[in-house]
Structure formats: structure tokens, C-alpha cells
Design a protein around this motif. Structure first.
Motif, PDB file in Angstrom:
ATOM      1  N   LYS A  25     -30.741   4.073  16.970  1.00  0.00           N
ATOM      2  CA  LYS A  25     -31.775   4.160  15.954  1.00  0.00           C
ATOM      3  C   LYS A  25     -31.502   5.328  15.015  1.00  0.00           C
ATOM      4  O   LYS A  25     -31.616   6.496  15.431  1.00  0.00           O
ATOM      5  N   PRO A  26     -31.138   5.054  13.783  1.00  0.00           N
ATOM      6  CA  PRO A  26     -30.949   6.147  12.832  1.00  0.00           C
ATOM      7  C   PRO A  26     -32.296   6.837  12.551  1.00  0.00           C
ATOM      8  O   PRO A  26     -33.304   6.161  12.350  1.00  0.00           O
ATOM      9  N   GLU A  27     -32.303   8.160  12.580  1.00  0.00           N
ATOM     10  CA  GLU A  27     -33.514   8.912  12.251  1.00  0.00           C
ATOM     11  C   GLU A  27     -33.166   9.913  11.156  1.00  0.00           C
ATOM     12  O   GLU A  27     -32.012  10.003  10.743  1.00  0.00           O
ATOM     13  N   ASP A  28     -34.169  10.657  10.687  1.00  0.00           N
ATOM     14  CA  ASP A  28     -33.941  11.562   9.561  1.00  0.00           C
ATOM     15  C   ASP A  28     -32.848  12.578   9.847  1.00  0.00           C
ATOM     16  O   ASP A  28     -32.059  12.916   8.967  1.00  0.00           O
ATOM     17  N   ASP A  29     -32.814  13.086  11.058  1.00  0.00           N
ATOM     18  CA  ASP A  29     -31.905  14.187  11.368  1.00  0.00           C
ATOM     19  C   ASP A  29     -30.785  13.787  12.332  1.00  0.00           C
ATOM     20  O   ASP A  29     -30.262  14.606  13.064  1.00  0.00           O
ATOM     21  N   GLY A  30     -30.437  12.530  12.349  1.00  0.00           N
ATOM     22  CA  GLY A  30     -29.336  12.101  13.207  1.00  0.00           C
ATOM     23  C   GLY A  30     -29.571  10.710  13.772  1.00  0.00           C
ATOM     24  O   GLY A  30     -30.342   9.931  13.227  1.00  0.00           O
ATOM     25  N   ILE A  31     -28.901  10.448  14.859  1.00  0.00           N
ATOM     26  CA  ILE A  31     -29.003   9.129  15.474  1.00  0.00           C
ATOM     27  C   ILE A  31     -29.511   9.272  16.903  1.00  0.00           C
ATOM     28  O   ILE A  31     -29.046  10.133  17.658  1.00  0.00           O
ATOM     29  N   TYR A  32     -30.471   8.433  17.229  1.00  0.00           N
ATOM     30  CA  TYR A  32     -30.988   8.399  18.591  1.00  0.00           C
ATOM     31  C   TYR A  32     -30.280   7.277  19.340  1.00  0.00           C
ATOM     32  O   TYR A  32     -30.219   6.139  18.859  1.00  0.00           O
ATOM     33  N   LEU A  33     -29.738   7.616  20.503  1.00  0.00           N
ATOM     34  CA  LEU A  33     -29.080   6.625  21.358  1.00  0.00           C
ATOM     35  C   LEU A  33     -29.833   6.541  22.678  1.00  0.00           C
ATOM     36  O   LEU A  33     -30.304   7.549  23.192  1.00  0.00           O
ATOM     37  N   GLU A  34     -29.922   5.360  23.226  1.00  0.00           N
ATOM     38  CA  GLU A  34     -30.544   5.205  24.548  1.00  0.00           C
ATOM     39  C   GLU A  34     -29.686   4.247  25.348  1.00  0.00           C
ATOM     40  O   GLU A  34     -29.297   3.181  24.841  1.00  0.00           O
ATOM     41  N   ASN A  35     -29.362   4.630  26.581  1.00  0.00           N
ATOM     42  CA  ASN A  35     -28.517   3.748  27.376  1.00  0.00           C
ATOM     43  C   ASN A  35     -29.361   2.799  28.240  1.00  0.00           C
ATOM     44  O   ASN A  35     -30.593   2.843  28.208  1.00  0.00           O
TER      45      ASN A  35
ATOM     46  N   ASP B  28     -20.914   2.719   0.936  1.00  0.00           N
ATOM     47  CA  ASP B  28     -21.717   3.454  -0.045  1.00  0.00           C
ATOM     48  C   ASP B  28     -22.880   2.631  -0.580  1.00  0.00           C
ATOM     49  O   ASP B  28     -23.968   3.147  -0.807  1.00  0.00           O
ATOM     50  N   ASP B  29     -22.645   1.360  -0.797  1.00  0.00           N
ATOM     51  CA  ASP B  29     -23.652   0.532  -1.463  1.00  0.00           C
ATOM     52  C   ASP B  29     -24.245  -0.525  -0.534  1.00  0.00           C
ATOM     53  O   ASP B  29     -24.689  -1.575  -0.982  1.00  0.00           O
ATOM     54  N   GLY B  30     -24.250  -0.272   0.751  1.00  0.00           N
ATOM     55  CA  GLY B  30     -24.852  -1.226   1.673  1.00  0.00           C
ATOM     56  C   GLY B  30     -24.098  -1.304   2.986  1.00  0.00           C
ATOM     57  O   GLY B  30     -23.372  -0.386   3.346  1.00  0.00           O
ATOM     58  N   ILE B  31     -24.310  -2.386   3.665  1.00  0.00           N
ATOM     59  CA  ILE B  31     -23.673  -2.563   4.973  1.00  0.00           C
ATOM     60  C   ILE B  31     -22.785  -3.793   4.954  1.00  0.00           C
ATOM     61  O   ILE B  31     -23.187  -4.853   4.470  1.00  0.00           O
ATOM     62  N   TYR B  32     -21.587  -3.624   5.472  1.00  0.00           N
ATOM     63  CA  TYR B  32     -20.671  -4.740   5.595  1.00  0.00           C
ATOM     64  C   TYR B  32     -20.774  -5.293   7.010  1.00  0.00           C
ATOM     65  O   TYR B  32     -20.693  -4.541   7.988  1.00  0.00           O
ATOM     66  N   ARG B  44     -27.274  -5.091   0.781  1.00  0.00           N
ATOM     67  CA  ARG B  44     -27.841  -3.801   0.371  1.00  0.00           C
ATOM     68  C   ARG B  44     -28.979  -3.448   1.331  1.00  0.00           C
ATOM     69  O   ARG B  44     -30.138  -3.793   1.091  1.00  0.00           O
ATOM     70  N   ALA B  45     -28.625  -2.798   2.388  1.00  0.00           N
ATOM     71  CA  ALA B  45     -29.595  -2.492   3.431  1.00  0.00           C
ATOM     72  C   ALA B  45     -29.064  -1.359   4.288  1.00  0.00           C
ATOM     73  O   ALA B  45     -27.926  -0.933   4.130  1.00  0.00           O
ATOM     74  N   HIS B  46     -29.917  -0.881   5.172  1.00  0.00           N
ATOM     75  CA  HIS B  46     -29.452   0.072   6.178  1.00  0.00           C
ATOM     76  C   HIS B  46     -30.015  -0.338   7.540  1.00  0.00           C
ATOM     77  O   HIS B  46     -30.950  -1.136   7.620  1.00  0.00           O
ATOM     78  N   VAL B  47     -29.421   0.220   8.577  1.00  0.00           N
ATOM     79  CA  VAL B  47     -29.830  -0.143   9.939  1.00  0.00           C
ATOM     80  C   VAL B  47     -31.155   0.532  10.272  1.00  0.00           C
ATOM     81  O   VAL B  47     -31.302   1.742  10.109  1.00  0.00           O
ATOM     82  N   LYS B  48     -32.120  -0.251  10.706  1.00  0.00           N
ATOM     83  CA  LYS B  48     -33.378   0.314  11.195  1.00  0.00           C
ATOM     84  C   LYS B  48     -33.255   0.577  12.687  1.00  0.00           C
ATOM     85  O   LYS B  48     -33.600   1.640  13.172  1.00  0.00           O
ATOM     86  N   ASP B  54     -30.288  -6.891  23.792  1.00  0.00           N
ATOM     87  CA  ASP B  54     -31.015  -8.041  23.222  1.00  0.00           C
ATOM     88  C   ASP B  54     -30.240  -8.705  22.076  1.00  0.00           C
ATOM     89  O   ASP B  54     -30.758  -9.627  21.440  1.00  0.00           O
ATOM     90  N   HIS B  55     -29.079  -8.187  21.745  1.00  0.00           N
ATOM     91  CA  HIS B  55     -28.228  -8.758  20.689  1.00  0.00           C
ATOM     92  C   HIS B  55     -28.913  -8.733  19.325  1.00  0.00           C
ATOM     93  O   HIS B  55     -28.780  -9.667  18.543  1.00  0.00           O
ATOM     94  N   ARG B  56     -29.642  -7.671  19.057  1.00  0.00           N
ATOM     95  CA  ARG B  56     -30.393  -7.619  17.803  1.00  0.00           C
ATOM     96  C   ARG B  56     -29.990  -6.433  16.933  1.00  0.00           C
ATOM     97  O   ARG B  56     -29.958  -5.295  17.408  1.00  0.00           O
ATOM     98  N   ILE B  57     -29.714  -6.710  15.676  1.00  0.00           N
ATOM     99  CA  ILE B  57     -29.480  -5.680  14.667  1.00  0.00           C
ATOM    100  C   ILE B  57     -30.570  -5.860  13.618  1.00  0.00           C
ATOM    101  O   ILE B  57     -30.672  -6.935  13.015  1.00  0.00           O
ATOM    102  N   LEU B  58     -31.389  -4.850  13.444  1.00  0.00           N
ATOM    103  CA  LEU B  58     -32.462  -4.950  12.450  1.00  0.00           C
ATOM    104  C   LEU B  58     -32.084  -4.151  11.210  1.00  0.00           C
ATOM    105  O   LEU B  58     -31.787  -2.950  11.294  1.00  0.00           O
ATOM    106  N   LEU B  59     -32.101  -4.818  10.079  1.00  0.00           N
ATOM    107  CA  LEU B  59     -31.753  -4.178   8.809  1.00  0.00           C
ATOM    108  C   LEU B  59     -32.971  -4.147   7.904  1.00  0.00           C
ATOM    109  O   LEU B  59     -33.790  -5.073   7.925  1.00  0.00           O
ATOM    110  N   VAL B  60     -33.082  -3.092   7.115  1.00  0.00           N
ATOM    111  CA  VAL B  60     -34.130  -3.029   6.098  1.00  0.00           C
ATOM    112  C   VAL B  60     -33.490  -2.741   4.748  1.00  0.00           C
ATOM    113  O   VAL B  60     -32.414  -2.145   4.666  1.00  0.00           O
ATOM    114  N   GLU B  61     -34.205  -3.147   3.718  1.00  0.00           N
ATOM    115  CA  GLU B  61     -33.724  -2.973   2.344  1.00  0.00           C
ATOM    116  C   GLU B  61     -33.505  -1.484   2.056  1.00  0.00           C
ATOM    117  O   GLU B  61     -34.250  -0.640   2.533  1.00  0.00           O
ATOM    118  N   ASP B  62     -32.513  -1.170   1.266  1.00  0.00           N
ATOM    119  CA  ASP B  62     -32.247   0.232   0.897  1.00  0.00           C
ATOM    120  C   ASP B  62     -33.356   0.772   0.008  1.00  0.00           C
ATOM    121  O   ASP B  62     -33.933   0.041  -0.768  1.00  0.00           O
TER     122      ASP B  62
END
Lengths: 62, 62
Positions: A25-35, B28-32, B44-48, B54-62
Motif C-alpha cells: 500500500k503506497p502511503e504519503d511517506d513510503g510503502i506499507y508492506l504486510e506479509n 512518469d505518466d502512469g502505470i504500465y 494514467r493511474a497510480h496504485v492504491k 487475493d490477486h487484486r491490484i487496485l488503481l485510482v486515477e492520477d
């Protein structure tokens, strides 16, 4: 299980920072990882690349 | 296989943008994203949040 290992890259070297990562989980000040054992870790870094089939998360310093 | 599905979240709704994602690379301009069939997609998004078990990647608009 489909967890991955998180590696921190510095000066061309990789160091495992967490194995069996479930949540990232990306956060403001880095990335949170949970195993999968529900241990949490915060690291001042961002994702460089992820290769899920290879179970690799590559992180670099912010 | 341990690929995941990528979902784009907008206005509280989730839409699948790519299934069977293998590679995720912030640029620079999004996620590949690239799936196991080697199809590529740029969004054009970033990882939330990612939940690998659970095989889930959640993306939100930049």
C-alpha cells in the motif's frame, strides 16, 4: 500461495526486505508492506517494478 | 500462476482494466501493465493497494 518477495535496490544491489508479501500500500511517506503472517513493515521507498509471476517486488529509495 | 487482476476505481465503482497481470511498472505518466500473454497497457493511474493473495491490484486515477 501467490505472495511475493520485496527487494530493496541500492547501488545496484538487491536486499530482501520482506518475504511472503500479501499487501502493498503506497502511503504519503513510503510503502506499507504486510506479509501473510500479518507482520507489517513501512519503508521509505517506491515501487520500481513488480513481476508477479516471478514473485518479485522491486523497491527503490524515495 | 500468480498473476493478478487490475481494477480501476472511479466513483466507488471497480472496473477490470486487465486480467492476468504479470508486470506492473510505474512510469512518469502512469502505470504500465503487462499480462501473461505479453499484452501491454498504459493507464494514467497510480496504485492504491495490492492484495497478492487475493490477486487484486487496485488503481485510482492520477
Amino acid at each position: 500461495m501467490c505472495e511475493a518477495n520485496a527487494y530493496f535496490i541500492k547501488d545496484g544491489h538487491e536486499k530482501v526486505v520482506m518475504e511472503s508479501v500479501d499487501i502493498l500500500k503506497p502511503e504519503d511517506d513510503g510503502i506499507y508492506l504486510e506479509n501473510i503472517f500479518r507482520e507489517g513493515l513501512k519503508i521509505r521507498a517506491h515501487v520500481k517494478e513488480m513481476n508477479l509471476v516471478d514473485h518479485r517486488i522491486l523497491l527503490v529509495e524515495d
